[in-house]
Design a protein around this motif. Structure first.
Motif, mmCIF file in Angstrom:
data_model
loop_
_atom_site.group_PDB
_atom_site.id
_atom_site.type_symbol
_atom_site.label_atom_id
_atom_site.label_comp_id
_atom_site.label_asym_id
_atom_site.label_seq_id
_atom_site.Cartn_x
_atom_site.Cartn_y
_atom_site.Cartn_z
ATOM 1 N N ALA A 146 0.111 0.281 -10.861
ATOM 2 C CA ALA A 146 -0.418 -0.486 -11.990
ATOM 3 C C ALA A 146 0.723 -0.971 -12.887
ATOM 4 O O ALA A 146 0.735 -2.127 -13.323
ATOM 5 C CB ALA A 146 -1.401 0.357 -12.792
ATOM 6 N N GLY A 147 1.672 -0.113 -13.161
ATOM 7 C CA GLY A 147 2.819 -0.506 -13.983
ATOM 8 C C GLY A 147 3.643 -1.593 -13.322
ATOM 9 O O GLY A 147 4.040 -2.559 -13.960
ATOM 10 N N SER A 148 3.879 -1.453 -12.025
ATOM 11 C CA SER A 148 4.640 -2.479 -11.297
ATOM 12 C C SER A 148 3.901 -3.804 -11.310
ATOM 13 O O SER A 148 4.503 -4.866 -11.480
ATOM 14 C CB SER A 148 4.878 -2.046 -9.853
ATOM 15 O OG SER A 148 5.682 -0.896 -9.818
ATOM 16 N N GLY A 149 2.598 -3.767 -11.129
ATOM 17 C CA GLY A 149 1.789 -4.990 -11.159
ATOM 18 C C GLY A 149 1.855 -5.664 -12.514
ATOM 19 O O GLY A 149 1.982 -6.888 -12.608
ATOM 20 N N TRP A 150 1.778 -4.873 -13.567
ATOM 21 C CA TRP A 150 1.851 -5.433 -14.913
ATOM 22 C C TRP A 150 3.215 -6.080 -15.153
ATOM 23 O O TRP A 150 3.316 -7.171 -15.687
ATOM 24 C CB TRP A 150 1.573 -4.359 -15.952
ATOM 25 C CG TRP A 150 1.608 -4.924 -17.336
ATOM 26 C CD1 TRP A 150 0.614 -5.562 -17.995
ATOM 27 C CD2 TRP A 150 2.731 -4.937 -18.219
ATOM 28 N NE1 TRP A 150 1.035 -5.974 -19.226
ATOM 29 C CE2 TRP A 150 2.339 -5.602 -19.399
ATOM 30 C CE3 TRP A 150 4.032 -4.453 -18.123
ATOM 31 C CZ2 TRP A 150 3.196 -5.781 -20.458
ATOM 32 C CZ3 TRP A 150 4.886 -4.640 -19.196
ATOM 33 C CH2 TRP A 150 4.456 -5.303 -20.352
ATOM 34 N N TRP A 151 4.292 -5.389 -14.756
ATOM 35 C CA TRP A 151 5.639 -5.942 -14.946
ATOM 36 C C TRP A 151 5.805 -7.228 -14.142
ATOM 37 O O TRP A 151 6.418 -8.177 -14.601
ATOM 38 C CB TRP A 151 6.724 -4.941 -14.554
ATOM 39 C CG TRP A 151 6.921 -3.865 -15.584
ATOM 40 C CD1 TRP A 151 7.041 -4.012 -16.922
ATOM 41 C CD2 TRP A 151 7.018 -2.470 -15.330
ATOM 42 N NE1 TRP A 151 7.204 -2.806 -17.528
ATOM 43 C CE2 TRP A 151 7.203 -1.829 -16.578
ATOM 44 C CE3 TRP A 151 6.981 -1.688 -14.187
ATOM 45 C CZ2 TRP A 151 7.344 -0.460 -16.694
ATOM 46 C CZ3 TRP A 151 7.125 -0.323 -14.309
ATOM 47 C CH2 TRP A 151 7.299 0.276 -15.552
ATOM 48 N N TRP A 152 5.282 -7.268 -12.924
ATOM 49 C CA TRP A 152 5.370 -8.470 -12.095
ATOM 50 C C TRP A 152 4.617 -9.621 -12.767
ATOM 51 O O TRP A 152 5.119 -10.722 -12.856
ATOM 52 C CB TRP A 152 4.787 -8.191 -10.702
ATOM 53 C CG TRP A 152 4.741 -9.411 -9.857
ATOM 54 C CD1 TRP A 152 5.752 -9.948 -9.121
ATOM 55 C CD2 TRP A 152 3.625 -10.280 -9.671
ATOM 56 N NE1 TRP A 152 5.340 -11.091 -8.493
ATOM 57 C CE2 TRP A 152 4.020 -11.318 -8.811
ATOM 58 C CE3 TRP A 152 2.313 -10.278 -10.150
ATOM 59 C CZ2 TRP A 152 3.169 -12.334 -8.432
ATOM 60 C CZ3 TRP A 152 1.464 -11.302 -9.758
ATOM 61 C CH2 TRP A 152 1.897 -12.307 -8.910
ATOM 62 N N TYR A 153 3.410 -9.345 -13.261
ATOM 63 C CA TYR A 153 2.608 -10.373 -13.929
ATOM 64 C C TYR A 153 3.317 -10.867 -15.192
ATOM 65 O O TYR A 153 3.390 -12.069 -15.442
ATOM 66 C CB TYR A 153 1.226 -9.832 -14.286
ATOM 67 C CG TYR A 153 0.391 -10.807 -15.073
ATOM 68 C CD1 TYR A 153 -0.239 -11.864 -14.441
ATOM 69 C CD2 TYR A 153 0.266 -10.690 -16.458
ATOM 70 C CE1 TYR A 153 -0.989 -12.783 -15.167
ATOM 71 C CE2 TYR A 153 -0.477 -11.602 -17.194
ATOM 72 C CZ TYR A 153 -1.104 -12.640 -16.533
ATOM 73 O OH TYR A 153 -1.836 -13.540 -17.251
ATOM 74 N N ALA A 154 3.853 -9.928 -15.970
ATOM 75 C CA ALA A 154 4.541 -10.310 -17.206
ATOM 76 C C ALA A 154 5.755 -11.184 -16.896
ATOM 77 O O ALA A 154 6.020 -12.175 -17.589
ATOM 78 C CB ALA A 154 4.978 -9.077 -17.995
ATOM 79 N N ALA A 155 6.499 -10.872 -15.843
ATOM 80 C CA ALA A 155 7.665 -11.678 -15.473
ATOM 81 C C ALA A 155 7.238 -13.057 -14.991
ATOM 82 O O ALA A 155 7.872 -14.062 -15.311
ATOM 83 C CB ALA A 155 8.478 -10.969 -14.387
#
Length: 177
Positions: free
Chosen positions: A30-39
Motif C-alpha cells: 500500500a505504501g509503495s502504491g501510494w508513493w508511485w501514485y504521488a510520483a
C-alpha cells in the motif's frame, strides 16, 4: 500432585507469524502504491514531460525549416506552413511567391539536422516556449559538392489546437571573444 507444564511453543498460535508477515507485506504494498501514485501525479514530472514534448516538437520544426529541395519548393513551403503559426506563418504566406522563385533559381537542396536542443523558457499557462538549437545544414548546390554549415537558432513555439508550432525563428549571434 504434579502439574504438567506445557512448553512455551505449544501455547503460541501457529498462525501468528504468517498473519504478521501478511499484514506487513500489505502495508508495504500500500505504501509503495501510494508513493508511485504521488510520483506519477507530481507537477514536476508533468512539467518535465511537457518540456520533452516541446523540445521534440521544436527540434522537428527547426530541422524542417532548414530543409528544402529546390525541385519541390511547393511541398517544402507547405510543410513550413503546417509547422508554423502566428506572425511567422503569415510572413511565409505573404512572401511565398517571391521566395519560391528565388529558391528555384538557387538550385540548392538543404537538409537540416538538429544536433542538440534545449528548452530555455516554458510557460504552460500561456502556451509559449523558447528553444535554442544547434543545427547542421547540408547544402548541396545542383552540380556541386555538398558542404555542411553549422548554425545556432533560437525558436519560439506556441501551443495550438494541433500541437506546438514554430511562431518565431532566428539565428543566435556568435559573441566576439
Amino acid at each position: 500432585m504434579s502439574e504438567t507444564v506445557e512448553p512455551a511453543t505449544a501455547r503460541r498460535n501457529p498462525l501468528r507469524l504468517p498473519v504478521i508477515l501478511a499484514v506487513a507485506a500489505a502495508l508495504l504494498a500500500a505504501g509503495s502504491g501510494w508513493w508511485w501514485y504521488a510520483a506519477a501525479e507530481d507537477d514536476g514530472v508533468k512539467f518535465a514531460e511537457l518540456r520533452e514534448q516541446v523540445r521534440g516538437a521544436g527540434e522537428r520544426a527547426v530541422a524542417e525549416f532548414n530543409s528544402l529541395d529546390y525541385r519541390r519548393v511547393d511541398e517544402g513551403m507547405r510543410r513550413w506552413l503546417e509547422t508554423s503559426t502566428g506572425a511567422l506563418h503569415e510572413e511565409l504566406r505573404n512572401t511565398g511567391a517571391s521566395s519560391k522563385k528565388q529558391i528555384e533559381e538557387t538550385k540548392t537542396v538543404t537538409t537540416g539536422r538538429v544536433t542538440d536542443a534545449a528548452v530555455t523558457e516554458l510557460d504552460d499557462r500561456a502556451g509559449k516556449a523558447k528553444l535554442i538549437a544547434a543545427v547542421e545544414i547540408e547544402v548541396a548546390p545542383d552540380g556541386a559538392a555538398a558542404t555542411t554549415k553549422r548554425n545556432r537558432f533560437q525558436a519560439e513555439l506556441t501551443r495550438t489546437e494541433t500541437g506546438w508550432k514554430l511562431s518565431g525563428l532566428g539565428p543566435v549571434p556568435v559573441a566576439a571573444s
